[in-house]
Design a protein around this motif. Sequence first.
Motif, PDB file in Angstrom:
ATOM      1  N   ALA A   1      17.501  -0.877  -2.506  1.00 31.09           N
ATOM      2  CA  ALA A   1      17.658  -0.624  -3.941  1.00 31.09           C
ATOM      3  C   ALA A   1      16.662   0.429  -4.417  1.00 31.09           C
ATOM      4  O   ALA A   1      17.008   1.294  -5.239  1.00 31.09           O
ATOM      5  CB  ALA A   1      17.476  -1.921  -4.728  1.00 31.09           C
ATOM      6  N   ALA A   2      15.435   0.378  -3.907  1.00 29.90           N
ATOM      7  CA  ALA A   2      14.438   1.382  -4.283  1.00 29.90           C
ATOM      8  C   ALA A   2      14.863   2.766  -3.806  1.00 29.90           C
ATOM      9  O   ALA A   2      14.724   3.757  -4.536  1.00 29.90           O
ATOM     10  CB  ALA A   2      13.079   1.017  -3.711  1.00 29.90           C
TER      11      ALA A   2
ATOM     12  N   GLY B   1      11.018   6.306 -11.363  1.00 30.93           N
ATOM     13  CA  GLY B   1      10.034   6.249 -10.282  1.00 30.93           C
ATOM     14  C   GLY B   1       9.278   4.938 -10.278  1.00 30.93           C
ATOM     15  O   GLY B   1       8.984   4.384  -9.218  1.00 30.93           O
ATOM     16  N   TRP B   2       8.978   4.431 -11.444  1.00 27.75           N
ATOM     17  CA  TRP B   2       8.258   3.156 -11.532  1.00 27.75           C
ATOM     18  C   TRP B   2       9.143   1.987 -11.139  1.00 27.75           C
ATOM     19  O   TRP B   2       8.659   0.993 -10.607  1.00 27.75           O
ATOM     20  CB  TRP B   2       7.680   2.946 -12.929  1.00 27.75           C
ATOM     21  CG  TRP B   2       6.472   3.785 -13.128  1.00 27.75           C
ATOM     22  CD1 TRP B   2       6.381   4.927 -13.849  1.00 27.75           C
ATOM     23  CD2 TRP B   2       5.183   3.570 -12.551  1.00 27.75           C
ATOM     24  NE1 TRP B   2       5.116   5.432 -13.766  1.00 27.75           N
ATOM     25  CE2 TRP B   2       4.353   4.622 -12.983  1.00 27.75           C
ATOM     26  CE3 TRP B   2       4.664   2.599 -11.711  1.00 27.75           C
ATOM     27  CZ2 TRP B   2       3.027   4.718 -12.586  1.00 27.75           C
ATOM     28  CZ3 TRP B   2       3.336   2.703 -11.329  1.00 27.75           C
ATOM     29  CH2 TRP B   2       2.537   3.744 -11.769  1.00 27.75           C
TER      30      TRP B   2
ATOM     31  N   VAL C   1      17.576   3.999  -6.117  1.00 25.43           N
ATOM     32  CA  VAL C   1      17.033   4.451  -7.402  1.00 25.43           C
ATOM     33  C   VAL C   1      16.429   5.834  -7.267  1.00 25.43           C
ATOM     34  O   VAL C   1      16.648   6.711  -8.111  1.00 25.43           O
ATOM     35  CB  VAL C   1      15.980   3.444  -7.918  1.00 25.43           C
ATOM     36  CG1 VAL C   1      15.164   4.023  -9.064  1.00 25.43           C
ATOM     37  CG2 VAL C   1      16.657   2.152  -8.371  1.00 25.43           C
ATOM     38  N   VAL C   2      15.683   6.070  -6.201  1.00 28.12           N
ATOM     39  CA  VAL C   2      15.070   7.387  -5.984  1.00 28.12           C
ATOM     40  C   VAL C   2      16.155   8.439  -5.765  1.00 28.12           C
ATOM     41  O   VAL C   2      16.071   9.553  -6.289  1.00 28.12           O
ATOM     42  CB  VAL C   2      14.086   7.333  -4.802  1.00 28.12           C
ATOM     43  CG1 VAL C   2      13.651   8.723  -4.386  1.00 28.12           C
ATOM     44  CG2 VAL C   2      12.880   6.485  -5.156  1.00 28.12           C
ATOM     45  N   ARG C   3      17.172   8.097  -5.026  1.00 28.06           N
ATOM     46  CA  ARG C   3      18.259   9.052  -4.743  1.00 28.06           C
ATOM     47  C   ARG C   3      19.038   9.392  -5.999  1.00 28.06           C
ATOM     48  O   ARG C   3      19.418  10.563  -6.209  1.00 28.06           O
ATOM     49  CB  ARG C   3      19.180   8.477  -3.693  1.00 28.06           C
ATOM     50  CG  ARG C   3      20.200   9.454  -3.185  1.00 28.06           C
ATOM     51  CD  ARG C   3      20.477   9.117  -1.745  1.00 28.06           C
ATOM     52  NE  ARG C   3      21.398  10.008  -1.131  1.00 28.06           N
ATOM     53  CZ  ARG C   3      21.038  11.007  -0.362  1.00 28.06           C
ATOM     54  NH1 ARG C   3      19.756  11.251  -0.164  1.00 28.06           N
ATOM     55  NH2 ARG C   3      21.936  11.763   0.215  1.00 28.06           N
ATOM     56  N   ILE C   4      19.308   8.413  -6.828  1.00 27.63           N
ATOM     57  CA  ILE C   4      20.032   8.661  -8.077  1.00 27.63           C
ATOM     58  C   ILE C   4      19.178   9.490  -9.034  1.00 27.63           C
ATOM     59  O   ILE C   4      19.685  10.343  -9.752  1.00 27.63           O
ATOM     60  CB  ILE C   4      20.460   7.328  -8.726  1.00 27.63           C
ATOM     61  CG1 ILE C   4      21.565   6.695  -7.894  1.00 27.63           C
ATOM     62  CG2 ILE C   4      20.924   7.540 -10.146  1.00 27.63           C
ATOM     63  CD1 ILE C   4      21.941   5.304  -8.328  1.00 27.63           C
ATOM     64  N   ARG C   5      17.892   9.250  -8.999  1.00 23.64           N
ATOM     65  CA  ARG C   5      16.975   9.971  -9.896  1.00 23.64           C
ATOM     66  C   ARG C   5      16.963  11.465  -9.590  1.00 23.64           C
ATOM     67  O   ARG C   5      16.784  12.281 -10.473  1.00 23.64           O
ATOM     68  CB  ARG C   5      15.571   9.390  -9.731  1.00 23.64           C
ATOM     69  CG  ARG C   5      14.552  10.022 -10.612  1.00 23.64           C
ATOM     70  CD  ARG C   5      13.231   9.308 -10.468  1.00 23.64           C
ATOM     71  NE  ARG C   5      12.226  10.006 -11.238  1.00 23.64           N
ATOM     72  CZ  ARG C   5      11.034  10.308 -10.805  1.00 23.64           C
ATOM     73  NH1 ARG C   5      10.681   9.924  -9.586  1.00 23.64           N
ATOM     74  NH2 ARG C   5      10.177  10.951 -11.547  1.00 23.64           N
ATOM     75  N   ARG C   6      17.152  11.832  -8.340  1.00 22.92           N
ATOM     76  CA  ARG C   6      17.117  13.260  -7.963  1.00 22.92           C
ATOM     77  C   ARG C   6      18.394  13.908  -8.223  1.00 22.92           C
ATOM     78  O   ARG C   6      19.228  14.153  -8.635  1.00 22.92           O
ATOM     79  CB  ARG C   6      16.769  13.407  -6.483  1.00 22.92           C
ATOM     80  CG  ARG C   6      15.375  12.995  -6.216  1.00 22.92           C
ATOM     81  CD  ARG C   6      15.035  13.199  -4.784  1.00 22.92           C
ATOM     82  NE  ARG C   6      13.706  12.642  -4.558  1.00 22.92           N
ATOM     83  CZ  ARG C   6      13.061  12.743  -3.444  1.00 22.92           C
ATOM     84  NH1 ARG C   6      13.593  13.354  -2.426  1.00 22.92           N
ATOM     85  NH2 ARG C   6      11.870  12.239  -3.312  1.00 22.92           N
TER      86      ARG C   6
ATOM     87  N   VAL D   1       0.843  -1.203   0.000  1.00 23.70           N
ATOM     88  CA  VAL D   1       0.000   0.000   0.000  1.00 23.70           C
ATOM     89  C   VAL D   1       0.875   1.249   0.000  1.00 23.70           C
ATOM     90  O   VAL D   1       0.609   2.209  -0.731  1.00 23.70           O
ATOM     91  CB  VAL D   1      -0.962  -0.018   1.210  1.00 23.70           C
ATOM     92  CG1 VAL D   1      -1.648   1.325   1.390  1.00 23.70           C
ATOM     93  CG2 VAL D   1      -1.985  -1.124   1.041  1.00 23.70           C
ATOM     94  N   TRP D   2       1.932   1.249   0.801  1.00 21.54           N
ATOM     95  CA  TRP D   2       2.850   2.383   0.857  1.00 21.54           C
ATOM     96  C   TRP D   2       3.503   2.621  -0.504  1.00 21.54           C
ATOM     97  O   TRP D   2       3.641   3.767  -0.950  1.00 21.54           O
ATOM     98  CB  TRP D   2       3.892   2.108   1.933  1.00 21.54           C
ATOM     99  CG  TRP D   2       5.020   3.089   1.996  1.00 21.54           C
ATOM    100  CD1 TRP D   2       4.948   4.389   2.397  1.00 21.54           C
ATOM    101  CD2 TRP D   2       6.384   2.850   1.659  1.00 21.54           C
ATOM    102  NE1 TRP D   2       6.192   4.962   2.338  1.00 21.54           N
ATOM    103  CE2 TRP D   2       7.083   4.043   1.887  1.00 21.54           C
ATOM    104  CE3 TRP D   2       7.072   1.732   1.205  1.00 21.54           C
ATOM    105  CZ2 TRP D   2       8.454   4.149   1.661  1.00 21.54           C
ATOM    106  CZ3 TRP D   2       8.422   1.846   0.989  1.00 21.54           C
ATOM    107  CH2 TRP D   2       9.094   3.039   1.216  1.00 21.54           C
ATOM    108  N   ALA D   3       3.904   1.545  -1.160  1.00 22.10           N
ATOM    109  CA  ALA D   3       4.554   1.676  -2.469  1.00 22.10           C
ATOM    110  C   ALA D   3       3.585   2.243  -3.503  1.00 22.10           C
ATOM    111  O   ALA D   3       3.966   3.099  -4.306  1.00 22.10           O
ATOM    112  CB  ALA D   3       5.073   0.317  -2.927  1.00 22.10           C
ATOM    113  N   LEU D   4       2.362   1.783  -3.494  1.00 20.70           N
ATOM    114  CA  LEU D   4       1.405   2.249  -4.499  1.00 20.70           C
ATOM    115  C   LEU D   4       0.952   3.677  -4.238  1.00 20.70           C
ATOM    116  O   LEU D   4       0.607   4.393  -5.174  1.00 20.70           O
ATOM    117  CB  LEU D   4       0.213   1.303  -4.559  1.00 20.70           C
ATOM    118  CG  LEU D   4       0.554  -0.100  -5.067  1.00 20.70           C
ATOM    119  CD1 LEU D   4      -0.678  -0.989  -5.031  1.00 20.70           C
ATOM    120  CD2 LEU D   4       1.132  -0.044  -6.473  1.00 20.70           C
ATOM    121  N   ARG D   5       0.964   4.114  -3.005  1.00 21.50           N
ATOM    122  CA  ARG D   5       0.601   5.506  -2.711  1.00 21.50           C
ATOM    123  C   ARG D   5       1.718   6.478  -3.056  1.00 21.50           C
ATOM    124  O   ARG D   5       1.460   7.645  -3.291  1.00 21.50           O
ATOM    125  CB  ARG D   5       0.237   5.659  -1.239  1.00 21.50           C
ATOM    126  CG  ARG D   5      -1.097   5.084  -0.927  1.00 21.50           C
ATOM    127  CD  ARG D   5      -1.480   5.406   0.479  1.00 21.50           C
ATOM    128  NE  ARG D   5      -2.798   4.856   0.734  1.00 21.50           N
ATOM    129  CZ  ARG D   5      -3.666   5.393   1.548  1.00 21.50           C
ATOM    130  NH1 ARG D   5      -3.352   6.483   2.202  1.00 21.50           N
ATOM    131  NH2 ARG D   5      -4.835   4.834   1.725  1.00 21.50           N
TER     132      ARG D   5
END
Length: 99
Positions: free
Chosen positions: A90-91, A36-37, A94-99, A24-28
């Motif tokens: 890992a998620a 991001g996906w 990915v978010v940190r690298i994306r920013r 639920v946390w991931a989908l929100r």
Amino acid sequence: MSLGAVVLFVPAVLLALGGAVTVVWALRRRRGGGAGWVAVVLRVVAGVGTMGLAVVAVSPLWSGMQYGVVILPVAALGAAVVLNAVLLGAAALVVRIRR
């Protein structure tokens, strides 16, 4: 006997609830964009894997393995910690690298 029921069912309930909360946390928290996906998919896989480990935690009910009522729930908790550390880490990467 009641201690055996606690050792068998409490880890399974915790794993099932933790997995559902993670999904639920991931989908929100999903956001647009390619990276991001990827983070959303990693988080959902972590949640579904945790719920799958809840099934492993209650498997002594039908496995017939001696002492499985103690070993498998504890092993499932340990595997869930490792699984979530790897996939959620890992998620976050990915978010940190994306920013």
